[in-house]
Design a protein around this motif. Structure first.
Motif, PDB file in Angstrom:
ATOM      1  N   ALA A 154     -11.667  88.405  50.828  1.00  0.00           N
ATOM      2  CA  ALA A 154     -10.769  88.046  52.123  1.00  0.00           C
ATOM      3  C   ALA A 154     -10.448  89.951  52.428  1.00  0.00           C
ATOM      4  O   ALA A 154     -10.570  89.985  53.703  1.00  0.00           O
ATOM      5  CB  ALA A 154      -9.425  87.410  52.161  1.00  0.00           C
ATOM      6  N   MET A 155     -10.154  90.853  51.659  1.00  0.00           N
ATOM      7  CA  MET A 155      -9.797  92.021  52.059  1.00  0.00           C
ATOM      8  C   MET A 155     -11.095  92.845  52.327  1.00  0.00           C
ATOM      9  O   MET A 155     -11.043  93.352  53.400  1.00  0.00           O
ATOM     10  CB  MET A 155      -9.328  92.699  50.853  1.00  0.00           C
ATOM     11  CG  MET A 155      -8.345  93.786  51.348  1.00  0.00           C
ATOM     12  SD  MET A 155      -7.155  94.074  49.808  1.00  0.00           S
ATOM     13  CE  MET A 155      -8.153  95.292  49.083  1.00  0.00           C
ATOM     14  N   GLU A 156     -12.154  92.277  51.943  1.00  0.00           N
ATOM     15  CA  GLU A 156     -13.454  93.190  52.115  1.00  0.00           C
ATOM     16  C   GLU A 156     -13.953  93.047  53.650  1.00  0.00           C
ATOM     17  O   GLU A 156     -14.376  93.821  54.079  1.00  0.00           O
ATOM     18  CB  GLU A 156     -14.397  92.464  51.299  1.00  0.00           C
ATOM     19  CG  GLU A 156     -14.834  93.148  50.163  1.00  0.00           C
ATOM     20  CD  GLU A 156     -16.263  93.100  49.658  1.00  0.00           C
ATOM     21  OE1 GLU A 156     -16.655  94.151  49.183  1.00  0.00           O
ATOM     22  OE2 GLU A 156     -16.807  92.004  49.756  1.00  0.00           O
ATOM     23  N   GLY A 157     -13.677  91.736  54.199  1.00  0.00           N
ATOM     24  CA  GLY A 157     -13.932  91.642  55.284  1.00  0.00           C
ATOM     25  C   GLY A 157     -13.373  92.037  56.517  1.00  0.00           C
ATOM     26  O   GLY A 157     -13.784  92.153  57.585  1.00  0.00           O
ATOM     27  N   VAL A 196      -3.139  92.401  46.739  1.00  0.00           N
ATOM     28  CA  VAL A 196      -3.802  92.575  47.871  1.00  0.00           C
ATOM     29  C   VAL A 196      -2.829  92.937  49.188  1.00  0.00           C
ATOM     30  O   VAL A 196      -3.275  93.450  50.113  1.00  0.00           O
ATOM     31  CB  VAL A 196      -4.704  91.229  48.427  1.00  0.00           C
ATOM     32  CG1 VAL A 196      -5.448  91.415  49.854  1.00  0.00           C
ATOM     33  CG2 VAL A 196      -5.587  91.378  47.320  1.00  0.00           C
ATOM     34  N   GLY A 197      -1.674  92.096  48.971  1.00  0.00           N
ATOM     35  CA  GLY A 197      -0.699  92.120  50.234  1.00  0.00           C
ATOM     36  C   GLY A 197      -0.351  93.632  50.437  1.00  0.00           C
ATOM     37  O   GLY A 197      -0.253  94.226  51.584  1.00  0.00           O
ATOM     38  N   GLU A 198      -0.005  94.399  49.260  1.00  0.00           N
ATOM     39  CA  GLU A 198       0.556  95.574  49.196  1.00  0.00           C
ATOM     40  C   GLU A 198      -0.775  96.638  49.764  1.00  0.00           C
ATOM     41  O   GLU A 198      -0.138  97.386  50.615  1.00  0.00           O
ATOM     42  CB  GLU A 198       0.804  96.190  47.930  1.00  0.00           C
ATOM     43  CG  GLU A 198       2.272  95.947  47.668  1.00  0.00           C
ATOM     44  CD  GLU A 198       2.534  95.877  45.919  1.00  0.00           C
ATOM     45  OE1 GLU A 198       1.791  96.662  45.150  1.00  0.00           O
ATOM     46  OE2 GLU A 198       3.266  94.949  45.484  1.00  0.00           O
ATOM     47  N   ARG A 201      -0.674  95.781  53.670  1.00  0.00           N
ATOM     48  CA  ARG A 201       0.248  96.797  54.214  1.00  0.00           C
ATOM     49  C   ARG A 201       0.380  98.249  54.311  1.00  0.00           C
ATOM     50  O   ARG A 201       0.777  98.715  55.353  1.00  0.00           O
ATOM     51  CB  ARG A 201       1.805  96.370  53.690  1.00  0.00           C
ATOM     52  CG  ARG A 201       2.122  94.851  53.953  1.00  0.00           C
ATOM     53  CD  ARG A 201       3.682  94.564  53.566  1.00  0.00           C
ATOM     54  NE  ARG A 201       3.737  93.170  53.305  1.00  0.00           N
ATOM     55  CZ  ARG A 201       4.172  92.359  54.584  1.00  0.00           C
ATOM     56  NH1 ARG A 201       4.562  92.823  55.480  1.00  0.00           N
ATOM     57  NH2 ARG A 201       4.417  91.264  54.333  1.00  0.00           N
ATOM     58  N   LYS A 202      -0.298  98.700  53.350  1.00  0.00           N
ATOM     59  CA  LYS A 202      -0.395 100.143  53.172  1.00  0.00           C
ATOM     60  C   LYS A 202      -1.398 100.604  54.385  1.00  0.00           C
ATOM     61  O   LYS A 202      -1.112 101.676  54.986  1.00  0.00           O
ATOM     62  CB  LYS A 202      -0.931 100.613  51.721  1.00  0.00           C
ATOM     63  CG  LYS A 202      -0.628 102.071  51.346  1.00  0.00           C
ATOM     64  CD  LYS A 202      -1.066 102.171  50.028  1.00  0.00           C
ATOM     65  CE  LYS A 202      -2.494 102.165  49.708  1.00  0.00           C
ATOM     66  NZ  LYS A 202      -2.886 102.275  48.322  1.00  0.00           N
ATOM     67  N   HIS A 203      -2.486  99.995  54.435  1.00  0.00           N
ATOM     68  CA  HIS A 203      -3.689 100.384  55.592  1.00  0.00           C
ATOM     69  C   HIS A 203      -3.078 100.076  56.866  1.00  0.00           C
ATOM     70  O   HIS A 203      -3.660 100.806  57.725  1.00  0.00           O
ATOM     71  CB  HIS A 203      -4.927  99.619  55.276  1.00  0.00           C
ATOM     72  CG  HIS A 203      -5.643 100.472  54.098  1.00  0.00           C
ATOM     73  ND1 HIS A 203      -5.732  99.816  52.822  1.00  0.00           N
ATOM     74  CD2 HIS A 203      -6.589 101.116  54.045  1.00  0.00           C
ATOM     75  CE1 HIS A 203      -6.193 100.576  51.982  1.00  0.00           C
ATOM     76  NE2 HIS A 203      -7.030 101.511  52.719  1.00  0.00           N
ATOM     77  N   PHE A 204      -2.297  99.164  56.959  1.00  0.00           N
ATOM     78  CA  PHE A 204      -2.078  98.567  58.414  1.00  0.00           C
ATOM     79  C   PHE A 204      -0.646  98.345  58.555  1.00  0.00           C
ATOM     80  O   PHE A 204      -0.150  97.285  58.936  1.00  0.00           O
ATOM     81  CB  PHE A 204      -2.795  97.369  58.649  1.00  0.00           C
ATOM     82  CG  PHE A 204      -4.359  97.509  58.585  1.00  0.00           C
ATOM     83  CD1 PHE A 204      -4.775  96.870  57.364  1.00  0.00           C
ATOM     84  CD2 PHE A 204      -5.100  98.271  59.385  1.00  0.00           C
ATOM     85  CE1 PHE A 204      -6.482  96.761  57.054  1.00  0.00           C
ATOM     86  CE2 PHE A 204      -6.655  98.467  58.999  1.00  0.00           C
ATOM     87  CZ  PHE A 204      -7.055  97.655  57.833  1.00  0.00           C
TER      88      PHE A 204
END
Ligand SMILES: Nc1ncnc2c1ncn2[C@@H]1O[C@H](COP(=O)(O)OP(=O)(O)OP(=O)(O)O)[C@@H](O)[C@H]1O
Ligand SMILES: Nc1ncnc2c1ncn2[C@@H]1O[C@H](COP(=O)(O)OP(=O)(O)OP(=O)(O)O)[C@@H](O)[C@H]1O
Ligand SMILES: [Mg+2]
Ligand SMILES: [Mg+2]
Lengths: 252, 252
Positions: A154-157, A196-198, A201-204
């Motif tokens: 899900a993060m990849e997309g 994945v949550g962290e 949150r770090k990127h956005f």
């Protein structure tokens, strides 16, 4: 004028329909007049509200090809402040049929113009793709709500989706912003969800909703009863979290 | 000649990629020469095997538009008996670009002809849609493996998928059969899983695999390590269930 929000993510099964349906029901419970548009040929939003989609005489498909006005296909639901524009499998053919039309990316936007003033919120449930139906939704929207499962794929997309949003903003709709990134099916006991949550949150940092939707069995049971979760089991964690999300959107 | 099996379901997030990747790895572990084709623009199969998809000079996209032969884009993997035809986001444009071509449904089938004899199994991971990419996979295949989550929405889509398979068999590929329906992310503790499972077995008595894939966190962790689950944690329930599925396909 009603705020048009697309619920979109090309990754499959991340909770787009569950979010569009339950957030719009929560906004309706807060007495905000809301229109929910099912733009997915699977018609999950339509059946999730208990509407027998194969008996419908007209749907969003008829609006996109221009044979019906949007007002003519709007359906009432069990909630006074919630209306639905239904979809069924007829919409599967739309992608190929619409590709040749002149105004192919703005068909939904043009159709929504006549009803937008009658609603405070319009939510659009998108299919798991970045093709013409999703582009129509993005071109018509003020913002995009991005449900994301806290899992690797899900993060990849996410990058690809943000790229498509940027392109749509440049070429079709300069007002398009991000309503927020929503963590769905979050399981606090498992490391991957937190990792994945962290990372997201770090990127956005300023785009992620405070509200997190937990994995909750009632959310996957309620569509088989044709009801949003607030009518199926108001006290469960699933219902609480979508009511909280509605409050966050209304008051922040 | 290698048996070509599409892993397809237009419902999103039901475990298509997880099944295509881990079943092909299990077949390779049983020393059956296997080719895995990533036909999803998300490229999850490609990254799930640890391949940096954005650095690839050529992918399945180049094969479909005719600028490369399939042999030229095949990649080796960590398993000797497993090769991969990768995909990346370039494939997002294919749906619109290919629609105008003469032979648009048979592009993949034609390309596979030159390599099919070199493999015992060819598995194709499909995107969550019923558009041209998935039709290409069905038109090229001997059979379709249908992963399904035991949830309400996943069941709804099964009828539509079987309808599309029937149409493809009549118009494009008379040999197309159903390899089987596979229950994924099965949670024995929850009623919904059992109810949907029983319903599907009732409607399609001889089509459902004996093997059931349980919900298992290692299956969602392994792609972040770029490995199939049998290389990530061979002893976990996820690995066991996909090895069992490979045995059921090989020996039944
Ligand atoms: N928070 C949750 N807890 C438990 N189950 C959930 C939750 N959210 C969604 N589900 C279930 O997970 C599955 C996927 O959710 P949903 O269908 O809403 O995703 P989607 O993104 O709309 O999928 P698609 O890509 O096919 O449109 C459904 O069976 C749904 O009932
Ligand atoms: N048996 C399982 N147990 C736990 N997690 C799983 C299992 N199978 C798949 N998953 C996870 O569930 C998510 C959805 O699976 P996957 O991406 O394989 O589905 P898909 O059908 O390929 O999705 P899409 O429709 O987007 O192509 C992924 O994050 C995956 O890691
Ligand atoms: Mg959906
Ligand atoms: Mg996939």
């Amino acid at each position: 004028m009603g705020r048009i929000v697309s619920v979109a993510n090309q990754k499959g099964g991340v909770g787009k329909t569950t979010t569009a349906l339950n957030l719009s029901a929560s906004l309706a419970a807060a007495e905000r007049k809301t229109l929910l548009v099912d733009l997915d040929p699977q018609g999950n939003t339509t059946s999730g509200l208990g509407i027998e989609k194969d008996t419908l005489s007209s749907t969003v498909y008829d609006v996109l090809i221009g044979s019906k006005r949007l007002k003519e296909v709007v359906q009432k639901t069990a909630l006074v402040y919630l209306d639905l524009v239904p979809a069924n499998t007829q919409l599967f053919g739309a992608e190929v049929e619409l590709v040749g039309l002149e105004n192919r990316e703005r068909l939904l936007g043009d159709a929504l113009e006549e009803v937008q003033a009658a609603y405070e919120y319009v939510l659009v449930d998108c299919p798991p793709s970045l093709t013409l139906l999703t582009i129509n939704a993005l071109a018509a929207s003020d913002s995009v709500l991005i449900p994301i499962q806290c899992e690797y794929y899900a993060m990849e997309g996410l990058g690809q989706l943000l790229h498509t949003i940027r392109l749509t903003r440049e070429e079709l709709n300069s007002r398009l912003e991000i309503e927020g990134i929503l963590f769905t099916m979050f399981d606090g006991r498992n490391n991957l969800s937190h990792q994945v949550g962290e990372e997201v949150r770090k990127h956005f940092p300023d785009k992620v909703f405070e509200t997190v939707i937990p994995r909750n069995i009632k959310l996957s049971e309620s569509p088989s009863h044709g009801k949003p979760v607030i009518l199926y089991d108001i006290g469960c964690k699933g219902a609480e979290s979508y009511l909280e999300l509605a409050r966050e959107i209304l008051f922040s």
